[in-house]
Design a protein around this motif. Structure first.
Motif, PDB file in Angstrom:
ATOM      1  N   THR A 133       0.835  -1.216   0.000  1.00 42.46           N
ATOM      2  CA  THR A 133       0.000   0.000   0.000  1.00 42.46           C
ATOM      3  C   THR A 133       0.864   1.257   0.000  1.00 42.46           C
ATOM      4  O   THR A 133       0.398   2.335  -0.344  1.00 42.46           O
ATOM      5  CB  THR A 133      -0.938   0.048   1.227  1.00 42.46           C
ATOM      6  OG1 THR A 133      -0.114  -0.093   2.400  1.00 42.46           O
ATOM      7  CG2 THR A 133      -1.973  -1.054   1.180  1.00 42.46           C
ATOM      8  N   THR A 189       8.765   9.526   5.267  1.00 43.78           N
ATOM      9  CA  THR A 189       8.294   9.998   6.578  1.00 43.78           C
ATOM     10  C   THR A 189       9.176   9.491   7.716  1.00 43.78           C
ATOM     11  O   THR A 189       8.898   9.766   8.879  1.00 43.78           O
ATOM     12  CB  THR A 189       6.824   9.568   6.837  1.00 43.78           C
ATOM     13  OG1 THR A 189       6.786   8.139   6.921  1.00 43.78           O
ATOM     14  CG2 THR A 189       5.893  10.035   5.737  1.00 43.78           C
ATOM     15  N   LEU A 237      15.338  15.540  -4.484  1.00 43.60           N
ATOM     16  CA  LEU A 237      15.025  15.418  -3.052  1.00 43.60           C
ATOM     17  C   LEU A 237      16.020  16.184  -2.176  1.00 43.60           C
ATOM     18  O   LEU A 237      15.956  16.107  -0.956  1.00 43.60           O
ATOM     19  CB  LEU A 237      15.052  13.941  -2.638  1.00 43.60           C
ATOM     20  CG  LEU A 237      13.913  13.062  -3.168  1.00 43.60           C
ATOM     21  CD1 LEU A 237      14.241  11.588  -2.972  1.00 43.60           C
ATOM     22  CD2 LEU A 237      12.596  13.404  -2.455  1.00 43.60           C
TER      23      LEU A 237
HETATM   24  C1  LIG Z   1      17.864   5.103   7.589  1.00 39.69           C
HETATM   25  C2  LIG Z   1      17.642   6.093   6.506  1.00 39.69           C
HETATM   26  C3  LIG Z   1      18.247   5.635   5.222  1.00 39.69           C
HETATM   27  C4  LIG Z   1      18.014   6.616   4.117  1.00 39.69           C
HETATM   28  C5  LIG Z   1      18.618   6.152   2.856  1.00 39.69           C
HETATM   29  C6  LIG Z   1      18.541   7.175   1.757  1.00 39.69           C
HETATM   30  C7  LIG Z   1      17.588   6.724   0.737  1.00 39.69           C
HETATM   31  C8  LIG Z   1      17.145   7.553  -0.179  1.00 39.69           C
HETATM   32  C9  LIG Z   1      16.074   7.175  -1.108  1.00 39.69           C
HETATM   33  O1  LIG Z   1      15.615   6.059  -1.212  1.00 39.69           O
HETATM   34  S1  LIG Z   1      15.488   8.469  -2.019  1.00 39.69           S
HETATM   35  C10 LIG Z   1      14.011   7.889  -2.767  1.00 39.69           C
HETATM   36  C11 LIG Z   1      12.837   8.097  -1.878  1.00 39.69           C
HETATM   37  N1  LIG Z   1      11.626   7.722  -2.566  1.00 39.69           N
HETATM   38  C12 LIG Z   1      10.918   8.566  -3.301  1.00 39.69           C
HETATM   39  O2  LIG Z   1      11.266   9.696  -3.486  1.00 39.69           O
HETATM   40  C13 LIG Z   1       9.611   8.046  -3.866  1.00 39.69           C
HETATM   41  C14 LIG Z   1       8.440   8.828  -3.297  1.00 39.69           C
HETATM   42  N2  LIG Z   1       7.202   8.320  -3.833  1.00 39.69           N
HETATM   43  C15 LIG Z   1       6.702   8.687  -5.022  1.00 39.69           C
HETATM   44  O3  LIG Z   1       7.285   9.458  -5.733  1.00 39.69           O
HETATM   45  C16 LIG Z   1       5.421   8.060  -5.451  1.00 39.69           C
HETATM   46  O4  LIG Z   1       4.709   7.654  -4.317  1.00 39.69           O
HETATM   47  C17 LIG Z   1       5.633   6.847  -6.384  1.00 39.69           C
HETATM   48  C18 LIG Z   1       6.183   7.340  -7.728  1.00 39.69           C
HETATM   49  C19 LIG Z   1       6.571   5.828  -5.762  1.00 39.69           C
HETATM   50  C20 LIG Z   1       4.276   6.141  -6.644  1.00 39.69           C
HETATM   51  O5  LIG Z   1       3.347   7.095  -7.120  1.00 39.69           O
HETATM   52  P1  LIG Z   1       1.819   6.685  -7.302  1.00 39.69           P
HETATM   53  O6  LIG Z   1       1.686   5.493  -8.149  1.00 39.69           O
HETATM   54  O7  LIG Z   1       1.099   7.928  -7.726  1.00 39.69           O
HETATM   55  O8  LIG Z   1       1.345   6.236  -5.848  1.00 39.69           O
HETATM   56  P2  LIG Z   1       1.207   7.147  -4.548  1.00 39.69           P
HETATM   57  O9  LIG Z   1       2.125   8.290  -4.594  1.00 39.69           O
HETATM   58  O10 LIG Z   1      -0.245   7.459  -4.342  1.00 39.69           O
HETATM   59  O11 LIG Z   1       1.712   6.159  -3.412  1.00 39.69           O
HETATM   60  C21 LIG Z   1       0.869   5.238  -2.757  1.00 39.69           C
HETATM   61  C22 LIG Z   1       1.105   5.381  -1.266  1.00 39.69           C
HETATM   62  O12 LIG Z   1       2.468   5.042  -0.991  1.00 39.69           O
HETATM   63  C23 LIG Z   1       3.117   6.107  -0.287  1.00 39.69           C
HETATM   64  N3  LIG Z   1       4.528   6.145  -0.652  1.00 39.69           N
HETATM   65  C24 LIG Z   1       5.067   5.792  -1.828  1.00 39.69           C
HETATM   66  N4  LIG Z   1       6.393   5.941  -1.785  1.00 39.69           N
HETATM   67  C25 LIG Z   1       6.690   6.401  -0.569  1.00 39.69           C
HETATM   68  C26 LIG Z   1       7.897   6.748   0.079  1.00 39.69           C
HETATM   69  N5  LIG Z   1       9.088   6.607  -0.530  1.00 39.69           N
HETATM   70  N6  LIG Z   1       7.862   7.181   1.339  1.00 39.69           N
HETATM   71  C27 LIG Z   1       6.686   7.283   2.003  1.00 39.69           C
HETATM   72  N7  LIG Z   1       5.484   6.975   1.443  1.00 39.69           N
HETATM   73  C28 LIG Z   1       5.497   6.527   0.169  1.00 39.69           C
HETATM   74  C29 LIG Z   1       2.367   7.332  -0.757  1.00 39.69           C
HETATM   75  O13 LIG Z   1       2.552   8.383   0.150  1.00 39.69           O
HETATM   76  C30 LIG Z   1       0.952   6.810  -0.813  1.00 39.69           C
HETATM   77  O14 LIG Z   1       0.482   6.781   0.526  1.00 39.69           O
HETATM   78  P3  LIG Z   1      -1.001   7.257   0.885  1.00 39.69           P
HETATM   79  O15 LIG Z   1      -1.900   6.328   0.109  1.00 39.69           O
HETATM   80  O16 LIG Z   1      -1.101   8.669   0.426  1.00 39.69           O
HETATM   81  O17 LIG Z   1      -1.105   7.085   2.367  1.00 39.69           O
END
Ligand SMILES: CCCCCC/C=C/C(=O)SCCNC(=O)CCNC(=O)[C@H](O)C(C)(C)COP(=O)(O)OP(=O)(O)OC[C@H]1O[C@@H](n2cnc3c(N)ncnc32)[C@H](O)[C@@H]1OP(=O)(O)O
Length: 358
Positions: A124, A168, A239
């Motif tokens: 999810t 988060t 980011l």
């Molecule tokens: C100990 C710490 C170590 C840190 C290490 C450093 C690591 C760095 C990284 O990994 S940087 C990359 C971080 N990730 C992102 O930037 C991705 C963020 N997410 C998105 O851009 C989008 O959600 C998506 C492209 C992955 C998917 O888009 P879509 O198909 O439109 O779905 P939703 O956005 O509606 O997502 C569904 C649901 O999932 C939650 N969610 C998705 N990815 C993340 C995330 N990375 N962190 C937190 N939550 C995430 C999103 O909020 C939705 O939740 P909701 O339904 O609104 O409650």
């Protein structure tokens, strides 16, 4: 994070107080980890084939290869602690020797056919990795490094492989932001080190889009099998962050500096075939036959002689290890500062408040 000599001695005493017999397989693992922690790599002459008891001990100790003494000590302490808690918990039912499961909510760990399968299981949230999931993975890799499976495989539940770090993690941390950044850097360093240290073949079955750290880690894997639906995206600049998981070293080495910059600096998202062309992916499969083809292949690989694979991996990795530890440490220090920057805080707040999506 490493077990001290005192922790080790406590664990040695704890073993004598176990209420349940841990069984021969576990006893051998304890023996091997104890010997590795105290004497280092196996130095016992190989016993004859008919000397079953000493041969089993030799096999178990020898299978640890050049596992550092400190890591063996830590693994010993962790194993004893899991035995102590399980000997107090009610029975969970009996499982076969090569088929066991250690469940945590968002990371599923199962062992079957000689393969430890570690699944990002938070569909999810597109399998975003929480702090607890990082810790669960460290433990899963630690267990898999000394159990009787031959390789470890990562995959994801649902349409995503993994959307990277849960954005988060920092906003929900208790305490100040500086403390959260400092704890995050320590956790990240330990997490990435557990991939650098993993002694058996490590494979990713990339079932869908991969983002952030789930992509950068692939540079430390031995095999990456991707569905043609998978994409590979590292939006660090967007980011306000910087690369991790040794990708600042592995990506330029693998694909050349221009293509590495396209991903790590400019955040270009690659298709599975583009990632294959850059050497990040071993092979791409059509989505409709992906699971069947890949798992059939992996089960065949898991039948190869495990010691030969471990020794070959050790040779491949040997001259790189110190460099990888150093790169990891520097990337974590850099990220710790980045997490406190205005650029990063704005990007995270923007994601959390859903004003914009990447
Ligand atoms: C100990 C710490 C170590 C840190 C290490 C450093 C690591 C760095 C990284 O990994 S940087 C990359 C971080 N990730 C992102 O930037 C991705 C963020 N997410 C998105 O851009 C989008 O959600 C998506 C492209 C992955 C998917 O888009 P879509 O198909 O439109 O779905 P939703 O956005 O509606 O997502 C569904 C649901 O999932 C939650 N969610 C998705 N990815 C993340 C995330 N990375 N962190 C937190 N939550 C995430 C999103 O909020 C939705 O939740 P909701 O339904 O609104 O409650």
């Amino acid at each position: 994070m490493r077990a001290s000599q005192q922790d080790f001695e406590n664990a040695l005493n704890q073993v004598k107080l176990l209420k349940k017999d841990p069984g021969n397989e576990v006893k051998l693992r304890l023996y091997a980890l104890y010997k590795q922690a105290t004497d280092g790599p196996c130095n016992m002459p190989k016993p004859g084939m008919l000397d079953f008891v000493n041969k089993a001990k030799w096999d178990a100790w020898n299978a640890l290869g050049s596992l550092p003494k400190e890591t063996a000590r830590q693994n010993y302490v962790d194993l004893v602690s899991s035995l102590s808690s399980s000997s107090e918990a009610p029975s969970q039912g009996k499982r076969g020797a090569d088929e066991k499961a250690r469940e945590s909510k968002d990371i599923l760990v199962t062992s079957e056919d000689g393969i430890t399968k570690i699944t990002f299981n938070r569909p999810t949230k597109k399998n975003a990795i929480t702090s607890q999931m990082y810790r669960d993975i460290i433990l899963a890799l630690k267990n898999a490094s000394t159990d009787n499976t031959v390789m470890a495989v990562f995959t994801g539940t649902g349409d995503y492989y993994c959307s990277g770090n849960d954005l988060t993690n920092f906003t929900s941390a208790t305490g100040g932001i500086e403390e959260a950044a400092s704890n995050g850097a320590v956790l990240l360093r330990d997490f990435v080190n557990s991939f650098i240290d993993f002694p058996k073949p490590l494979v990713a079955v990339v079932n869908g889009p991969a983002v952030g750290i789930s992509v950068t880690l692939l540079g430390l894997f031995d095999g990456v099998f991707a569905s043609d639906r998978a994409t590979f995206h590292t939006p660090f600049s967007q980011l306000g962050q910087s690369p991790e998981a040794c990708s600042s070293y592995t990506f330029p080495k693998m694909m050349g500096s221009a293509k590495a910059a396209e991903m790590l600096l400019f955040g270009k998202k690659l298709t599975a075939r583009e990632a294959w062309a850059q050497g990040l992916v071993t092979e791409v499969f059509p989505e409709n036959t992906f699971e069947t083809e890949v798992w059939t292949r992996l089960k065949t690989y898991a039948k190869l002689p495990p010691n030969a694979m471990r020794i070959s991996k050790e040779l491949i990795r040997k001259n790189e290890k110190e460099k990888l530890y150093a790169v990891n440490a520097e990337e974590c220090t850099t990220l710790q500062a980045r997490w406190l920057s205005e650029e990063c805080m704005n990007a995270i707040m923007s994601f959390v408040s859903r004003k914009s999506k990447l």
